[in-house]
Write a protein that holds these residues in place. Structure first.
Motif, PDB file in Angstrom:
ATOM      1  N   MET A   1      -2.774  65.787  10.116  1.00 36.36           N
ATOM      2  CA  MET A   1      -4.414  64.545  10.059  1.00 36.36           C
ATOM      3  C   MET A   1      -5.196  65.780   9.198  1.00 36.36           C
ATOM      4  SD  MET A   1      -6.979  64.137  13.086  1.00 36.36           S
ATOM      5  CE  MET A   1      -7.933  65.479  12.490  1.00 36.36           C
ATOM      6  N   GLN A   2      -6.030  65.956   8.496  1.00 36.25           N
ATOM      7  CA  GLN A   2      -6.617  65.698   7.356  1.00 36.25           C
ATOM      8  C   GLN A   2      -8.210  65.258   7.466  1.00 36.25           C
ATOM      9  OE1 GLN A   2      -6.375  64.809   3.597  1.00 36.25           O
ATOM     10  NE2 GLN A   2      -7.931  66.229   2.627  1.00 36.25           N
ATOM     11  N   THR A   3      -9.318  66.223   8.201  1.00 34.80           N
ATOM     12  CA  THR A   3     -10.329  65.868   8.747  1.00 34.80           C
ATOM     13  C   THR A   3     -10.881  66.545   7.684  1.00 34.80           C
ATOM     14  OG1 THR A   3      -9.971  66.676  11.139  1.00 34.80           O
ATOM     15  CG2 THR A   3     -12.396  66.074   9.726  1.00 34.80           C
ATOM     16  N   VAL A   4     -11.876  65.832   6.424  1.00 34.49           N
ATOM     17  CA  VAL A   4     -12.819  66.450   5.355  1.00 34.49           C
ATOM     18  C   VAL A   4     -14.621  65.689   6.006  1.00 34.49           C
ATOM     19  CG1 VAL A   4     -13.776  65.151   3.168  1.00 34.49           C
ATOM     20  CG2 VAL A   4     -11.397  64.652   3.227  1.00 34.49           C
ATOM     21  N   LYS A   5     -15.213  66.702   5.625  1.00 39.39           N
ATOM     22  CA  LYS A   5     -16.359  66.948   6.134  1.00 39.39           C
ATOM     23  C   LYS A   5     -17.487  65.817   4.900  1.00 39.39           C
ATOM     24  CE  LYS A   5     -19.710  69.102   8.972  1.00 39.39           C
ATOM     25  NZ  LYS A   5     -20.742  69.730   9.511  1.00 39.39           N
ATOM     26  N   VAL A   6     -18.424  65.181   5.247  1.00 39.34           N
ATOM     27  CA  VAL A   6     -19.167  64.541   3.687  1.00 39.34           C
ATOM     28  C   VAL A   6     -20.665  64.515   4.323  1.00 39.34           C
ATOM     29  CG1 VAL A   6     -17.569  63.113   3.496  1.00 39.34           C
ATOM     30  CG2 VAL A   6     -18.768  62.420   4.656  1.00 39.34           C
ATOM     31  N   ALA A   7     -21.370  64.733   3.542  1.00 39.59           N
ATOM     32  CA  ALA A   7     -22.437  65.261   3.779  1.00 39.59           C
ATOM     33  C   ALA A   7     -23.501  63.494   2.753  1.00 39.59           C
ATOM     34  CB  ALA A   7     -23.522  66.469   3.712  1.00 39.59           C
ATOM     35  N   VAL A   8     -24.710  62.907   3.231  1.00 38.96           N
ATOM     36  CA  VAL A   8     -25.293  62.051   2.638  1.00 38.96           C
ATOM     37  C   VAL A   8     -26.726  62.702   3.045  1.00 38.96           C
ATOM     38  CG1 VAL A   8     -23.846  59.760   2.448  1.00 38.96           C
ATOM     39  CG2 VAL A   8     -25.563  60.329   4.079  1.00 38.96           C
ATOM     40  N   VAL A   9     -27.626  62.983   1.612  1.00 38.75           N
ATOM     41  CA  VAL A   9     -28.984  63.508   1.265  1.00 38.75           C
ATOM     42  C   VAL A   9     -29.468  62.046   1.193  1.00 38.75           C
ATOM     43  CG1 VAL A   9     -30.228  65.724   0.642  1.00 38.75           C
ATOM     44  CG2 VAL A   9     -27.995  65.656  -0.178  1.00 38.75           C
ATOM     45  N   GLN A  10     -30.729  62.510   2.563  1.00 36.72           N
ATOM     46  CA  GLN A  10     -31.161  60.858   2.125  1.00 36.72           C
ATOM     47  C   GLN A  10     -32.082  62.113   2.196  1.00 36.72           C
ATOM     48  OE1 GLN A  10     -31.719  57.277   4.305  1.00 36.72           O
ATOM     49  NE2 GLN A  10     -34.502  57.962   5.395  1.00 36.72           N
ATOM     50  N   LEU A  22     -34.141  69.822 -10.220  1.00 35.83           N
ATOM     51  CA  LEU A  22     -33.071  69.788 -10.450  1.00 35.83           C
ATOM     52  C   LEU A  22     -33.239  71.171  -9.305  1.00 35.83           C
ATOM     53  CD1 LEU A  22     -32.060  70.776 -14.010  1.00 35.83           C
ATOM     54  CD2 LEU A  22     -31.036  68.640 -12.097  1.00 35.83           C
ATOM     55  N   GLU A  23     -34.714  71.595  -9.174  1.00 35.35           N
ATOM     56  CA  GLU A  23     -34.194  73.296  -7.999  1.00 35.35           C
ATOM     57  C   GLU A  23     -34.643  72.214  -6.626  1.00 35.35           C
ATOM     58  OE1 GLU A  23     -38.507  74.275  -8.795  1.00 35.35           O
ATOM     59  OE2 GLU A  23     -38.276  75.146 -10.874  1.00 35.35           O
ATOM     60  N   LYS A  24     -34.598  71.280  -6.715  1.00 38.68           N
ATOM     61  CA  LYS A  24     -34.460  70.032  -5.327  1.00 38.68           C
ATOM     62  C   LYS A  24     -33.146  70.633  -4.632  1.00 38.68           C
ATOM     63  CE  LYS A  24     -37.313  67.109  -1.882  1.00 38.68           C
ATOM     64  NZ  LYS A  24     -37.739  66.203  -1.409  1.00 38.68           N
ATOM     65  N   THR A  25     -32.720  69.866  -6.360  1.00 39.18           N
ATOM     66  CA  THR A  25     -30.970  69.270  -5.817  1.00 39.18           C
ATOM     67  C   THR A  25     -29.852  70.546  -4.885  1.00 39.18           C
ATOM     68  OG1 THR A  25     -31.620  67.656  -7.023  1.00 39.18           O
ATOM     69  CG2 THR A  25     -29.356  68.713  -7.041  1.00 39.18           C
ATOM     70  N   ALA A  26     -30.646  72.604  -5.876  1.00 43.66           N
ATOM     71  CA  ALA A  26     -29.657  72.994  -5.360  1.00 43.66           C
ATOM     72  C   ALA A  26     -30.463  73.525  -3.833  1.00 43.66           C
ATOM     73  CB  ALA A  26     -30.292  74.098  -5.958  1.00 43.66           C
ATOM     74  N   VAL A  27     -31.513  73.393  -3.755  1.00 39.50           N
ATOM     75  CA  VAL A  27     -31.563  73.659  -2.587  1.00 39.50           C
ATOM     76  C   VAL A  27     -30.976  73.232  -1.159  1.00 39.50           C
ATOM     77  CG1 VAL A  27     -33.558  73.530  -0.839  1.00 39.50           C
ATOM     78  CG2 VAL A  27     -33.732  74.653  -2.791  1.00 39.50           C
ATOM     79  N   LEU A  28     -31.103  71.603  -2.205  1.00 37.12           N
ATOM     80  CA  LEU A  28     -29.563  70.034  -0.498  1.00 37.12           C
ATOM     81  C   LEU A  28     -29.001  70.646  -0.331  1.00 37.12           C
ATOM     82  CD1 LEU A  28     -32.723  67.201  -1.177  1.00 37.12           C
ATOM     83  CD2 LEU A  28     -32.489  68.598   0.922  1.00 37.12           C
ATOM     84  N   VAL A  29     -27.911  70.971  -1.127  1.00 36.44           N
ATOM     85  CA  VAL A  29     -27.124  71.382  -1.626  1.00 36.44           C
ATOM     86  C   VAL A  29     -26.681  72.072  -0.975  1.00 36.44           C
ATOM     87  CG1 VAL A  29     -24.508  71.780  -3.384  1.00 36.44           C
ATOM     88  CG2 VAL A  29     -26.700  70.034  -3.848  1.00 36.44           C
ATOM     89  N   LYS A  30     -27.345  72.594  -1.301  1.00 42.06           N
ATOM     90  CA  LYS A  30     -26.663  74.622  -0.287  1.00 42.06           C
ATOM     91  C   LYS A  30     -26.834  74.483   1.051  1.00 42.06           C
ATOM     92  CE  LYS A  30     -28.420  79.661  -0.070  1.00 42.06           C
ATOM     93  NZ  LYS A  30     -29.625  80.914  -0.162  1.00 42.06           N
ATOM     94  N   ALA A  33     -23.685  72.538   1.989  1.00 41.60           N
ATOM     95  CA  ALA A  33     -22.449  73.311   1.978  1.00 41.60           C
ATOM     96  C   ALA A  33     -22.319  73.978   3.065  1.00 41.60           C
ATOM     97  CB  ALA A  33     -22.812  74.169   0.658  1.00 41.60           C
ATOM     98  N   GLN A  34     -23.517  74.913   3.534  1.00 45.35           N
ATOM     99  CA  GLN A  34     -23.311  75.888   4.582  1.00 45.35           C
ATOM    100  C   GLN A  34     -23.238  75.035   6.144  1.00 45.35           C
ATOM    101  OE1 GLN A  34     -27.451  77.736   4.471  1.00 45.35           O
ATOM    102  NE2 GLN A  34     -27.010  79.628   3.010  1.00 45.35           N
ATOM    103  N   LYS A  35     -23.348  73.904   6.346  1.00 48.92           N
ATOM    104  CA  LYS A  35     -23.007  73.364   7.310  1.00 48.92           C
ATOM    105  C   LYS A  35     -21.592  73.177   7.337  1.00 48.92           C
ATOM    106  CE  LYS A  35     -27.709  72.207   9.090  1.00 48.92           C
ATOM    107  NZ  LYS A  35     -28.642  71.558   9.633  1.00 48.92           N
ATOM    108  N   GLU A  95     -21.610  77.010  -7.751  1.00 48.63           N
ATOM    109  CA  GLU A  95     -21.856  78.009  -6.362  1.00 48.63           C
ATOM    110  C   GLU A  95     -21.731  77.598  -4.707  1.00 48.63           C
ATOM    111  OE1 GLU A  95     -26.097  78.803  -7.422  1.00 48.63           O
ATOM    112  OE2 GLU A  95     -25.802  79.179  -9.423  1.00 48.63           O
ATOM    113  N   ASN A  96     -21.790  76.610  -4.710  1.00 48.03           N
ATOM    114  CA  ASN A  96     -21.270  76.046  -3.250  1.00 48.03           C
ATOM    115  C   ASN A  96     -19.788  75.330  -2.924  1.00 48.03           C
ATOM    116  OD1 ASN A  96     -24.358  76.163  -1.876  1.00 48.03           O
ATOM    117  ND2 ASN A  96     -25.229  75.298  -3.789  1.00 48.03           N
ATOM    118  N   LYS A  97     -19.268  75.365  -4.174  1.00 51.25           N
ATOM    119  CA  LYS A  97     -17.660  75.271  -3.442  1.00 51.25           C
ATOM    120  C   LYS A  97     -17.693  74.009  -2.978  1.00 51.25           C
ATOM    121  CE  LYS A  97     -15.851  80.171  -3.441  1.00 51.25           C
ATOM    122  NZ  LYS A  97     -17.474  81.388  -4.030  1.00 51.25           N
ATOM    123  N   VAL A  98     -18.619  72.829  -3.449  1.00 49.03           N
ATOM    124  CA  VAL A  98     -18.012  70.963  -3.256  1.00 49.03           C
ATOM    125  C   VAL A  98     -18.317  70.240  -4.787  1.00 49.03           C
ATOM    126  CG1 VAL A  98     -19.799  71.984  -1.572  1.00 49.03           C
ATOM    127  CG2 VAL A  98     -20.937  71.060  -3.792  1.00 49.03           C
TER     128      VAL A  98
END
Length: 311
Positions: A1-10, A22-30, A33-35, A95-98
């Motif tokens: 079984m492969q499990t993939v963790k995904v996120a949607v940013v509202q 762009l600055e806000k995007t960087a914060v939200l992606v980080k 990714a940390q989760k 930077e976040n490997k995503v």
């Protein structure tokens, strides 16, 4: 079984401001990714805005000078595909490997037309593909051009096959079939539709395509708009909550895994069991044993081949 963790940013962008978004995007992606998120989706037209509520000074037969000034502000903050903003988005993914998928307003190479576009970036920071919205809806046609079949992109990755459509393209049966035909598994549906009926559409697509569906919308209030925008007075009769969201993640049986999220910014997460893709096709496979190619013929003009990328 492969499990993939995904996120949607509202979330809302810094409306009409490319660099701050762009600055806000960087914060939200980080944060995502940390989760543990491996694939992160942002809404339609996140950069620089979905200009909800504006007419851009248009009526049949004429356009106002103030409306053109607003469009110029929009154009100036749109994404130049040869610009540093593409490098910045790539570096955020790297930077976040995503895998990063984000809705932008794209400026045409010749400097004129704008397109509503979905960009895909790899964990190495490469721009893998882009999809230009095929048919802007209603008044969107005043400010955005039409894409074509050459950007109906799908990408084969170690997570699964990525692909998707923007907002009301998802109501186009043949556009959906173009995704199913190429084996989409992680179906991305960035949108600006915050009606509850949108949830029904997303659950239908997951069930029809036997794919995971990630739908992502903005949460935007009227007070977020910059006070110096031309024609801002057009919004005076609009509600304070301009877009209430409704982001959601759904499995191939049409069951909701996360969301819908209403009336706030936030990030939804889900762990996707990729075995569910294969199990769900035992009794229905829209591009397989249910396709009935002896009865129906289907083709997409200029559709690109699926890109193979292993991150």
């Amino acid at each position: 079984m492969q499990t993939v963790k995904v996120a949607v940013v509202q979330a809302a962008p810094a409306l009409f401001d490319l660099n701050k978004t762009l600055e806000k995007t960087a914060v939200l992606v980080k944060e995502a990714a940390q989760k543990g998120a491996q694939l992160i989706l942002f809404p339609e037209a996140f950069i620089p805005a979905y200009p909800r509520g504006f007419t851009f000074g248009t009526v049949v037969g004429s356009r106002s000078e103030e409306g053109k000034k607003l469009w110029l502000r929009y154009w100036e903050n749109a994404v130049n595909m040869q610009g540093k903003e593409i490098e910045k988005l790539g570096s955020i993914a790297k930077e976040n490997k995503v895998y990063l998928a984000i809705g932008v307003i794209e400026r045409a190479e010749n400097g004129g037309t704008l397109y509503c576009t979905l960009l895909y970036f790899s964990p190495r920071g490469a721009l893998l593909a882009r999809h230009q919205k095929l048919k802007p809806t209603a008044a969107e046609r005043v400010i955005w051009g039409e894409g074509d079949g050459s950007t109906l992109s799908t990408i084969k990755t170690e997570l699964g096959v990525l692909g998707g459509l923007i907002c009301w393209e998802n109501y186009m049966p043949l556009a959906r079939m173009s995704m199913y035909q190429k084996g989409v598994q992680l179906y991305l549906a960035p949108t600006a539709d915050h009606r509850e009926t949108w949830q029904t559409t997303m659950r239908h697509i997951a069930t029809e395509g036997r794919c995971f569906v990630l739908s992502c919308n903005q949460f935007v209030t009227k007070s977020m708009y910059p006070p110096d925008l031309p024609t801002l007075e057009e919004l005076k009769d609009q509600p304070e909550i301009m877009s209430k969201g409704g982001s959601v993640i759904i499995n191939p049986q049409g069951e909701i895994l996360a969301g819908p999220l209403w009336n706030e910014e936030g990030i939804l997460y889900a762990d996707l069991n990729m075995d569910d893709l294969h199990k769900s096709k035992m009794d229905f496979d829209v591009a397989g044993h249910y396709a009935r190619e002896d009865v129906f013929q289907f083709a997409v003009l200029n559709q690109p081949e699926t890109l193979n990328f292993q991150g």
